[in-house]
Design an enzyme around this catalytic site. Structure first.
Site, short mmCIF file in Angstrom:
data_model
loop_
_atom_site.label_atom_id
_atom_site.label_comp_id
_atom_site.label_asym_id
_atom_site.label_seq_id
_atom_site.Cartn_x
_atom_site.Cartn_y
_atom_site.Cartn_z
N HIS A 82 -12.65 11.07 -12.53
CA HIS A 82 -11.74 10.84 -11.41
C HIS A 82 -10.68 11.91 -11.40
O HIS A 82 -10.10 12.24 -12.41
CB HIS A 82 -11.08 9.46 -11.54
CG HIS A 82 -10.07 9.20 -10.46
ND1 HIS A 82 -10.44 8.76 -9.22
CD2 HIS A 82 -8.74 9.36 -10.43
CE1 HIS A 82 -9.36 8.65 -8.47
NE2 HIS A 82 -8.31 9.01 -9.18
N ASP A 161 -4.95 -3.64 -4.74
CA ASP A 161 -4.39 -2.29 -4.81
C ASP A 161 -4.10 -1.77 -3.41
O ASP A 161 -3.07 -1.14 -3.18
CB ASP A 161 -5.35 -1.34 -5.55
CG ASP A 161 -4.84 0.09 -5.49
OD1 ASP A 161 -3.73 0.33 -6.01
OD2 ASP A 161 -5.53 0.95 -4.92
N ARG A 168 4.04 -0.25 -1.29
CA ARG A 168 4.78 0.77 -2.05
C ARG A 168 5.16 1.95 -1.16
O ARG A 168 6.25 2.51 -1.27
CB ARG A 168 3.92 1.27 -3.23
CG ARG A 168 3.83 0.27 -4.37
CD ARG A 168 2.69 0.62 -5.32
NE ARG A 168 2.86 1.94 -5.91
CZ ARG A 168 1.86 2.68 -6.39
NH1 ARG A 168 0.61 2.23 -6.35
NH2 ARG A 168 2.11 3.86 -6.91
N SER A 183 -3.03 1.50 -10.51
CA SER A 183 -3.73 1.64 -9.24
C SER A 183 -5.02 2.44 -9.42
O SER A 183 -6.11 2.02 -9.00
CB SER A 183 -2.79 2.34 -8.24
OG SER A 183 -3.49 2.79 -7.10
N LYS A 187 -9.34 0.79 -9.82
CA LYS A 187 -10.48 1.18 -8.99
C LYS A 187 -11.65 1.65 -9.85
O LYS A 187 -12.81 1.35 -9.55
CB LYS A 187 -10.06 2.28 -8.00
CG LYS A 187 -9.18 1.70 -6.88
CD LYS A 187 -8.64 2.76 -5.95
CE LYS A 187 -7.41 3.40 -6.53
NZ LYS A 187 -6.42 3.89 -5.58
N1 URA Z 1 -3.47 7.45 -6.29
C1 URA Z 1 -3.80 6.14 -6.39
O1 URA Z 1 -4.97 5.80 -6.32
N2 URA Z 1 -2.80 5.24 -6.55
C2 URA Z 1 -1.52 5.58 -6.62
O2 URA Z 1 -0.69 4.72 -6.79
C3 URA Z 1 -1.18 6.93 -6.51
C4 URA Z 1 -2.18 7.85 -6.35
#
Ligand code: URA
Ligand code: CA
Length: 444
Positions: A82, A161, A168, A183, A187
């Protein structure tokens, strides 16, 4: 459990229990807890932080809020890569076939581009016929048969998320390390990875602007991975300038093909080999990075990585003949068969000197304006559009030398306006600038 008590505890700097965190996330997703209470808790987290136990609990609560992909029917250790997001970051297109050619299964879910960063799914769609939707059974079968599959992320991955991120975004609480780390990791965990190799970008074109902050984010993510039993390694890599030369979908596919043929840009090749080496070690295919790297270099030079890319493209319905066409075109023989733009314009150096800096974020935005990216989720993109740089930081140029080529189907006026932005995003110096590292650190 009263939500207001949990907010107060966090406000006053105390640690919340696992149940407390679960109460907040489940209550938010079900609609029982309103935005304003979660917003207050997020702001308290922003100021007070979270312990690594709380961060891991938040990660798991978010991972469990939607679909959790079960990849156990795929043989071997599933290692996911990632990137925290960069400009012209073509590594996934290189790594999926490269790592698969080495025998580590790649079962990847990717996203589309938004704003100044691109997305692997869009890039793959530049290949005629390539499809990114398939059933779970087809996905598993393809990985077991050829070692790699890349699909579009399911809509119901980590709904918590998505809700928290939107909140946010409008409450000035994005820039919190535990919130960012949970976050991203939620995923990856919901997507079924056994092990995770993170490419944490640092620099002007990245989310995290300094190596120190990037290392803190990396440590938080590695800590989460360790706590939840998914081996996690993070590479801190430079996004001071775009990776490789190409920014834009079809243009990056071409760059990936050249890289897989052992003829790619030095930085993209180096980063792919570094990330790939850690993926092979995490996947149990090599005992240490040096051994893994030697294997990957061999696969780039003996044609096996390129062959795996052809198999992967064909398996997903894509026209694999474009791969040889691209290589022929590069040798000045043939026209290629990726989408190409009507208009090519060049940006020239306004002065002689050394390239001191190339503003990756500005170039990402410029490529977006040429049509390569989305301003909003609904925007349509032009797969042929983008920018091909001709210089990297440290290169010496004469006045009038070509700095970049713009590819677009927009009007001449629109392209001229972008050309001025591209020119302004490249800075010059008389002295030779210090060379900057591509890899800053490895956190594990
Ligand atoms: N990328 C994400 O997936 N989440 C965040 O909070 C910031 C960047
Ligand atoms: Ca690139």
């Amino acid at each position: 459990m009263r939500t207001v008590d949990l907010i107060q505890q966090k406000r006053d700097g105390h640690e919340l229990s696992t149940e407390g965190i679960r109460h907040l996330i489940q209550g938010y997703v079900s609609g029982d807890i309103p935005d304003y209470q979660i917003a207050a808790w997020l702001m308290a987290v922003y100021f007070q932080g979270m312990s690594s136990r709380e961060t891991a609990d938040l990660t798991m609560a978010m991972a469990e809020s939607g679909d959790q992909i079960d990849l156990s029917a795929i043989h071997g250790i599933k290692v996911d890569k990632h990137s925290t997001g960069g400009v012209g970051d073509t590594t996934t297109l290189v790594l999926a076939p490269l790592v698969a050619a080495a025998g580590v299964p790649v079962a990847k879910m990717s996203g589309r581009g938004l704003g100044h960063t691109g997305g692997t799914i869009d890039k793959l769609e530049a290949i005629r016929g390539f499809h990114v939707e398939m059933t779970r059974d087809q996905f598993v079968q393809q990985v077991n048969e050829i070692g790699a599959a890349v699909i579009s992320q399911s809509d119901n991955i980590t709904p918590a998320d998505k809700m928290l991120y939107s909140l946010r975004d409008v409450t000035a609480t994005v820039e919190s390390i535990p919130l960012i780390a949970s976050s991203i990791m939620s995923k990856k965990i919901a997507s079924g990875a056994d092990a995770i190799v993170l490419d944490v970008k640092t620099g002007s074109g990245a989310f995290m602007k300094t190596p120190e902050d990037s290392i803190k984010l990396a440590q938080a993510m590695v800590e989460i991975g360790t706590r939840v039993g998914r081996e996690t390694i993070a590479i801190i890599s430079s996004m001071e300038q775009p990776l490789g030369y190409a920014i834009g979908n079809a243009l990056e596919v071409k760059e990936a093909i050249l890289t897989l043929a052992g003829r790619g840009p030095q930085d993209l090749t180096e980063l792919s080999l570094t990330l790939g080496s850690y993926m092979l070690v995490a996947g149990g295919r090599a005992d240490h990075e040096e051994e893994a790297r030697r294997l990957l270099e061999k696969l780039l030079h003996n044609g096996h990585a390129l062959e795996k890319f052809k198999q992967f493209v064909a398996a997903q319905g894509g026209d694999a003949s474009i791969i040889d066409e691209v290589l022929k075109e590069e040798d000045g023989d043939g026209s290629g068969s990726l989408p190409t733009a009507e208009l090519k314009a060049v940006v020239q150096a306004p002065q002689a000197g050394c390239v001191a800096a190339i503003d990756a974020e500005a170039l990402g935005r410029a490529a977006m304006k040429l049509g390569a990216g989305r301003e909003t989720k609904e925007s349509k993109i032009d797969l042929s559009a983008g920018i091909v740089l001709r210089v990297k930081t440290g290169d010496r140029v004469q006045s009038g030398d070509v700095l970049a080529e713009l590819h677009s189907n927009l009007s001449q006026e629109a392209v001229d306006a972008v050309a001025r932005e591209v020119q302004a995003s490249i800075a010059f110096t008389d002295a030779v600038p210090d060379s900057q590292p591509l890899i800053y650190a490895v956190v594990s």
